[in-house]
Design an enzyme around this catalytic site. Structure first.
Site, PDB file in Angstrom:
ATOM      1  N   TRP A   1      48.339  24.835  74.698  1.00  0.00           N
ATOM      2  CA  TRP A   1      47.731  25.479  75.566  1.00  0.00           C
ATOM      3  C   TRP A   1      46.616  26.588  75.430  1.00  0.00           C
ATOM      4  O   TRP A   1      45.795  26.861  76.271  1.00  0.00           O
ATOM      5  CB  TRP A   1      48.568  25.841  76.589  1.00  0.00           C
ATOM      6  CG  TRP A   1      49.661  26.732  76.262  1.00  0.00           C
ATOM      7  CD1 TRP A   1      50.811  26.261  76.177  1.00  0.00           C
ATOM      8  CD2 TRP A   1      49.716  27.954  76.028  1.00  0.00           C
ATOM      9  NE1 TRP A   1      51.848  27.443  75.567  1.00  0.00           N
ATOM     10  CE2 TRP A   1      50.939  28.545  75.630  1.00  0.00           C
ATOM     11  CE3 TRP A   1      48.674  28.936  75.969  1.00  0.00           C
ATOM     12  CZ2 TRP A   1      51.203  29.851  75.286  1.00  0.00           C
ATOM     13  CZ3 TRP A   1      48.943  30.403  75.629  1.00  0.00           C
ATOM     14  CH2 TRP A   1      50.274  30.587  75.209  1.00  0.00           C
ATOM     15  N   ASN A   2      46.725  27.119  74.261  1.00  0.00           N
ATOM     16  CA  ASN A   2      45.783  28.327  74.121  1.00  0.00           C
ATOM     17  C   ASN A   2      44.491  27.880  73.826  1.00  0.00           C
ATOM     18  O   ASN A   2      43.637  28.704  74.259  1.00  0.00           O
ATOM     19  CB  ASN A   2      46.471  29.194  73.150  1.00  0.00           C
ATOM     20  CG  ASN A   2      46.672  28.593  71.704  1.00  0.00           C
ATOM     21  OD1 ASN A   2      46.772  27.153  71.438  1.00  0.00           O
ATOM     22  ND2 ASN A   2      46.320  29.282  70.736  1.00  0.00           N
TER      23      ASN A   2
ATOM     24  N   LYS B   1      47.976  13.671  73.196  1.00  0.00           N
ATOM     25  CA  LYS B   1      48.867  14.412  74.358  1.00  0.00           C
ATOM     26  C   LYS B   1      48.645  15.994  74.411  1.00  0.00           C
ATOM     27  O   LYS B   1      49.035  16.744  73.698  1.00  0.00           O
ATOM     28  CB  LYS B   1      50.254  14.114  73.957  1.00  0.00           C
ATOM     29  CG  LYS B   1      51.376  13.963  74.991  1.00  0.00           C
ATOM     30  CD  LYS B   1      51.305  15.212  75.762  1.00  0.00           C
ATOM     31  CE  LYS B   1      52.277  16.326  75.377  1.00  0.00           C
ATOM     32  NZ  LYS B   1      52.418  17.420  76.251  1.00  0.00           N
ATOM     33  N   PRO B   2      47.810  16.270  75.489  1.00  0.00           N
ATOM     34  CA  PRO B   2      47.585  17.543  75.523  1.00  0.00           C
ATOM     35  C   PRO B   2      48.655  18.285  75.995  1.00  0.00           C
ATOM     36  O   PRO B   2      49.717  17.902  76.640  1.00  0.00           O
ATOM     37  CB  PRO B   2      46.333  17.799  76.483  1.00  0.00           C
ATOM     38  CG  PRO B   2      46.492  16.596  77.283  1.00  0.00           C
ATOM     39  CD  PRO B   2      47.239  15.626  76.477  1.00  0.00           C
TER      40      PRO B   2
ATOM     41  N   GLY C   1      51.569  23.500  67.603  1.00  0.00           N
ATOM     42  CA  GLY C   1      52.065  24.133  68.603  1.00  0.00           C
ATOM     43  C   GLY C   1      53.219  24.915  67.797  1.00  0.00           C
ATOM     44  O   GLY C   1      52.690  25.669  66.808  1.00  0.00           O
ATOM     45  N   SER C   2      54.363  25.490  68.554  1.00  0.00           N
ATOM     46  CA  SER C   2      55.126  26.522  67.955  1.00  0.00           C
ATOM     47  C   SER C   2      56.104  25.797  66.990  1.00  0.00           C
ATOM     48  O   SER C   2      56.194  24.713  66.507  1.00  0.00           O
ATOM     49  CB  SER C   2      56.232  26.752  69.126  1.00  0.00           C
ATOM     50  OG  SER C   2      56.723  25.792  69.481  1.00  0.00           O
TER      51      SER C   2
ATOM     52  N   GLU D   1      50.416  22.118  62.573  1.00  0.00           N
ATOM     53  CA  GLU D   1      49.894  23.539  62.584  1.00  0.00           C
ATOM     54  C   GLU D   1      50.569  24.389  63.522  1.00  0.00           C
ATOM     55  O   GLU D   1      50.509  24.320  64.698  1.00  0.00           O
ATOM     56  CB  GLU D   1      48.231  23.478  63.108  1.00  0.00           C
ATOM     57  CG  GLU D   1      47.466  22.541  62.064  1.00  0.00           C
ATOM     58  CD  GLU D   1      46.859  23.157  60.707  1.00  0.00           C
ATOM     59  OE1 GLU D   1      47.274  24.483  60.598  1.00  0.00           O
ATOM     60  OE2 GLU D   1      46.538  22.722  59.962  1.00  0.00           O
ATOM     61  N   LEU D   2      51.232  25.545  62.939  1.00  0.00           N
ATOM     62  CA  LEU D   2      52.506  25.986  63.814  1.00  0.00           C
ATOM     63  C   LEU D   2      51.937  27.420  64.114  1.00  0.00           C
ATOM     64  O   LEU D   2      50.694  27.979  63.615  1.00  0.00           O
ATOM     65  CB  LEU D   2      53.602  26.006  63.147  1.00  0.00           C
ATOM     66  CG  LEU D   2      53.744  24.516  63.016  1.00  0.00           C
ATOM     67  CD1 LEU D   2      55.292  24.339  62.166  1.00  0.00           C
ATOM     68  CD2 LEU D   2      53.925  23.410  64.101  1.00  0.00           C
TER      69      LEU D   2
ATOM     70  N   CYS E   1      46.565  31.540  67.445  1.00  0.00           N
ATOM     71  CA  CYS E   1      47.379  31.478  66.472  1.00  0.00           C
ATOM     72  C   CYS E   1      46.894  32.365  65.282  1.00  0.00           C
ATOM     73  O   CYS E   1      47.928  32.654  64.762  1.00  0.00           O
ATOM     74  CB  CYS E   1      47.651  29.778  66.025  1.00  0.00           C
ATOM     75  SG  CYS E   1      46.011  29.328  65.513  1.00  0.00           S
TER      76      CYS E   1
ATOM     77  N   GLU F   1      56.213  36.201  66.485  1.00  0.00           N
ATOM     78  CA  GLU F   1      55.152  36.020  67.149  1.00  0.00           C
ATOM     79  C   GLU F   1      54.918  36.433  68.543  1.00  0.00           C
ATOM     80  O   GLU F   1      55.948  36.041  69.392  1.00  0.00           O
ATOM     81  CB  GLU F   1      54.793  34.363  67.142  1.00  0.00           C
ATOM     82  CG  GLU F   1      53.383  34.238  67.424  1.00  0.00           C
ATOM     83  CD  GLU F   1      52.871  32.567  67.548  1.00  0.00           C
ATOM     84  OE1 GLU F   1      53.818  31.752  67.902  1.00  0.00           O
ATOM     85  OE2 GLU F   1      51.966  32.301  67.130  1.00  0.00           O
TER      86      GLU F   1
HETATM   87  P1  NAD Z   1      54.682  24.206  72.010  1.00  0.00           P
HETATM   88  O1  NAD Z   1      55.166  23.884  70.804  1.00  0.00           O
HETATM   89  O2  NAD Z   1      55.684  24.610  72.924  1.00  0.00           O
HETATM   90  O3  NAD Z   1      53.934  22.833  72.664  1.00  0.00           O
HETATM   91  C1  NAD Z   1      53.053  22.066  71.816  1.00  0.00           C
HETATM   92  C2  NAD Z   1      52.905  20.832  72.363  1.00  0.00           C
HETATM   93  O4  NAD Z   1      54.075  19.770  72.136  1.00  0.00           O
HETATM   94  C3  NAD Z   1      52.725  20.585  73.839  1.00  0.00           C
HETATM   95  O5  NAD Z   1      51.727  19.629  74.149  1.00  0.00           O
HETATM   96  C4  NAD Z   1      54.305  19.975  74.140  1.00  0.00           C
HETATM   97  O6  NAD Z   1      54.235  19.380  75.373  1.00  0.00           O
HETATM   98  C5  NAD Z   1      54.377  19.244  72.904  1.00  0.00           C
HETATM   99  N1  NAD Z   1      55.807  19.147  72.535  1.00  0.00           N
HETATM  100  C6  NAD Z   1      57.108  19.560  73.186  1.00  0.00           C
HETATM  101  N2  NAD Z   1      58.293  19.171  72.694  1.00  0.00           N
HETATM  102  C7  NAD Z   1      57.716  17.946  72.070  1.00  0.00           C
HETATM  103  C8  NAD Z   1      58.404  16.959  71.177  1.00  0.00           C
HETATM  104  N3  NAD Z   1      60.023  17.097  71.155  1.00  0.00           N
HETATM  105  N4  NAD Z   1      57.710  16.015  70.470  1.00  0.00           N
HETATM  106  C9  NAD Z   1      56.428  16.111  70.446  1.00  0.00           C
HETATM  107  N5  NAD Z   1      55.725  16.837  71.327  1.00  0.00           N
HETATM  108  C10 NAD Z   1      56.190  17.871  71.785  1.00  0.00           C
HETATM  109  O7  NAD Z   1      53.605  24.994  71.784  1.00  0.00           O
HETATM  110  P2  NAD Z   1      52.623  25.933  72.676  1.00  0.00           P
HETATM  111  O8  NAD Z   1      53.441  27.126  73.480  1.00  0.00           O
HETATM  112  O9  NAD Z   1      52.073  24.995  73.736  1.00  0.00           O
HETATM  113  O10 NAD Z   1      51.468  26.449  71.885  1.00  0.00           O
HETATM  114  C11 NAD Z   1      51.566  27.784  71.294  1.00  0.00           C
HETATM  115  C12 NAD Z   1      52.085  27.637  69.885  1.00  0.00           C
HETATM  116  O11 NAD Z   1      50.887  27.041  69.149  1.00  0.00           O
HETATM  117  C13 NAD Z   1      52.044  28.965  68.972  1.00  0.00           C
HETATM  118  O12 NAD Z   1      53.093  29.279  68.378  1.00  0.00           O
HETATM  119  C14 NAD Z   1      50.684  29.088  68.483  1.00  0.00           C
HETATM  120  O13 NAD Z   1      50.617  30.020  67.344  1.00  0.00           O
HETATM  121  C15 NAD Z   1      50.832  27.567  67.873  1.00  0.00           C
HETATM  122  N6  NAD Z   1      49.411  27.231  67.639  1.00  0.00           N
HETATM  123  C16 NAD Z   1      48.961  27.065  66.206  1.00  0.00           C
HETATM  124  C17 NAD Z   1      47.745  26.848  65.771  1.00  0.00           C
HETATM  125  C18 NAD Z   1      47.379  26.516  64.431  1.00  0.00           C
HETATM  126  O14 NAD Z   1      46.483  25.889  64.139  1.00  0.00           O
HETATM  127  N7  NAD Z   1      48.308  26.979  63.636  1.00  0.00           N
HETATM  128  C19 NAD Z   1      46.712  26.730  66.648  1.00  0.00           C
HETATM  129  C20 NAD Z   1      47.005  27.113  67.897  1.00  0.00           C
HETATM  130  C21 NAD Z   1      48.283  27.432  68.430  1.00  0.00           C
END
Ligand code: NAD
Length: 516
Positions: free
Chosen positions: A155-156, A179-180, A229-230, A251-252, A285, A384
């Site tokens: 979401w960021n 899938k956003p 994501g995370s 990319e976490l 991130c 984080e």
């Molecule tokens: P999140 O992991 O909670 O969610 C990310 C996405 O995954 C969402 O679209 C969510 O609906 C989906 N999701 C959740 N469970 C799933 C599953 N079991 N299977 C498939 N998809 C699933 O992360 P967030 O809170 O949306 O984002 C913040 C995190 O993203 C932070 O940790 C940040 O550092 C990281 N991030 C990393 C980068 C990078 O380039 N390394 C860039 C931006 C954000």
């Protein structure tokens, strides 16, 4: 193609998951729109549509695909205000944050992949002279699209980290289902509308709104998955991708350290620390998440950073450009994490020099916060935070800073600040992170030909550069024999004389190595 406004009903339903997902404006708390929460069966149908559309899209070739992206580039600029308004409506970020990243990254990226994609995916000739058994054969590597790519985003940065990764996947000739994040789906729907208007064939790019269940359903259907994501979700995604036996790129999260040496330009380092920890309200991130400063310049650095951060204006983007510096906390649980990290630090002896609390009033804001007297017993230095905080730690020397910088499960990015560039580069090479900037931070992300990806718990794989598009391809190797004898020396029937001859040839070719 319907517009975002038409596709997403404006009625409010309080986010009832059976009817859809309510998208909230974090700066005001108002419900902006409701989007559908797609079930596994919907995702299956979408991927089937994508699979049917993909061969035609691939057959169009690079030039025709590039034309769609060039039109999209123009569309984004012509509709810049609308793009920024949609991003801001679901994130509560400042106009400048949306402009610098979601617009400032995506517009050049569309042109970059249109131009560089074909170059990165051109057939490669591999020399055959060094391999006796393949001598004089034609060796070629080619890149074929994997088919349907699933992209799951956070979401960021609802355009950069979601749609941004779709561009090279599409340019390679794949169809994409995006899938956003359920928190910020509107920007992706806008990108879907944009590409439709710019001539992308139906079914080639689709947006599947929904939560983690929708994301998980996608993994079982696609040929390749790009996830941002995370780290916690990344582990689950990797397990699901392993089960589906598809390539998956992660990319976490990160905990980027900043190391400030005594010989650094302290004014620039302090300005950069304030900016790169607070832009996008720290929800980047690759934010500066912790700073280690050599003792002789620590006091000056802390004073300058605190002075810069204390005067930052905070609020929603409604006043327009130049009215606020730090926006909202986008994701509701994030405010609890930030509060928890600050509380934990203070309980263990840290001092708050600025901010340190949730901003009272409407919307979801956390005050820009400077923490000192911190150490690695505190969450703010090891986990984080992903919010508008900067903990600053005094270190006796750079060796201690390096040790602490590497004392982390993450390895996304880092920065080193010094007047001695040679030393800066040498220090950078000792940091366990996928990217290290010397006298800078974050800007590497805009260098689209420079790979970006995390080490350790920060991910697997990279985006940008040649691998940023090749990863969405199946690599195929070709060996073509043009001139050859009727029978090779090593073929049947085996004969002692030829066996001895081949052994002698091995000795002649490789026998000059040193003895063990
Ligand atoms: P999140 O992991 O909670 O969610 C990310 C996405 O995954 C969402 O679209 C969510 O609906 C989906 N999701 C959740 N469970 C799933 C599953 N079991 N299977 C498939 N998809 C699933 O992360 P967030 O809170 O949306 O984002 C913040 C995190 O993203 C932070 O940790 C940040 O550092 C990281 N991030 C990393 C980068 C990078 O380039 N390394 C860039 C931006 C954000």
């Amino acid at each position: 193609m319907a517009s975002v406004e038409q596709r997403v009903p404006a009625e409010t339903n309080g986010g009832d998951s059976t009817a859809g997902i309510g998208v909230e404006n974090p700066a005001t708390g108002e419900l902006v729109r409701t989007v559908p929460s797609l079930a596994a069966s919907d995702v299956k149908e979408m991927v089937a549509r994508a699979r049917a559309a993909q061969p035609g899209w691939d057959a169009l070739g690079f030039e025709a695909r590039g034309r769609v992206f060039r039109r999209a580039q123009k569309w984004m600029l012509d509709n810049a205000d609308r793009v920024i308004a949609v991003v801001c409506s679901e994130t509560g970020k400042t106009v400048e944050d949306a402009q610098l990243t979601d617009l400032g990254y995506t517009v050049p990226a569309l042109g970059f992949w249109a131009k560089q994609g074909p170059k990165y995916l051109t057939d490669e000739r591999v020399p055959s002279w060094s391999t006796p058994t393949a001598f004089a054969k034609k060796l070629v590597v080619r890149y074929a699209p994997v088919g349907v790519v699933g992209v799951v985003g956070p979401w960021n940065f609802p355009i950069v980290n979601s749609f941004g990764d779709c561009i090279p996947a599409l340019m390679a000739g794949n169809a994409v289902v995006l899938k956003p994040s359920e928190v910020t789906p509107l920007s992706s729907l806008l990108m879907e509308e944009m590409l439709a208007q710019c001539g992308i064939p139906e079914g080639v790019f689709q947006v599947a709104t929904g939560d983690g269940v929708t994301g998980a359903a996608l993994i079982g259907e696609v040929d390749c998955l790009m996830f941002t994501g995370s780290t916690a979700t990344g582990r689950k995604v990797a397990r699901e991708a392993a089960e589906a036996l598809i390539p998956c790129y992660l990319e976490l999260g990160g905990k980027d350290p900043m190391i400030v040496c005594a010989d650094a330009d302290i004014e620039r380092a302090a300005n950069a620390a304030a900016f790169y920890s607070m832009n996008n309200a720290g929800q980047t991130c690759i934010s500066v998440e912790r700073a280690y400063v050599e003792a002789p310049v620590y006091d000056e650095f802390v004073a300058r950073v605190t002075e810069s951060i204390r005067v930052l204006r905070q609020g929603g983007p409604d006043g327009g450009p130049g009215t606020v510096d730090v926006g909202a906390v986008i994701f509701p649980p994030q405010i609890d994490i930030v509060e928890d990290h600050v509380r934990d630090a203070v309980e263990k002896g840290a001092k708050v020099l600025s901010g340190g609390r949730v901003r009272p009033g409407a919307g979801r804001f956390y005050e820009p916060t400077v923490l000192v007297d911190v150490d690695h017993s505190m969450k703010c230095m090891t986990e984080e935070t992903f919010g508008p905080t900067i903990p600053i730690m005094k270190v006796p020397d750079v060796e201690e800073a390096l040790k602490l910088a590497n004392d982390s499960p993450y390895g996304l990015q880092a920065s080193v600040w010094t007047g001695d560039l040679e030393r800066g580069e040498a220090l950078a090479r000792r940091i366990e992170a996928g990217v290290v900037c010397v006298n800078d931070a974050q800007l590497n992300y805009f260098a689209l030909n420079l790979p970006m990806g995390g080490w350790k718990g920060s991910g697997i794989g990279t985006r940008h550069g040649a691998n940023g598009i090749r990863k969405y391809c199946k690599m195929q190797s070709l060996l073509v024999t043009r001139i050859a004898p009727k029978r090779e020396l090593f073929m049947f029937p085996y004969a002692a004389g030829r066996t001895r001859l081949l052994r002698r040839a091995l000795g002649l070719l490789y026998g000059r190595g040193s003895r063990p």
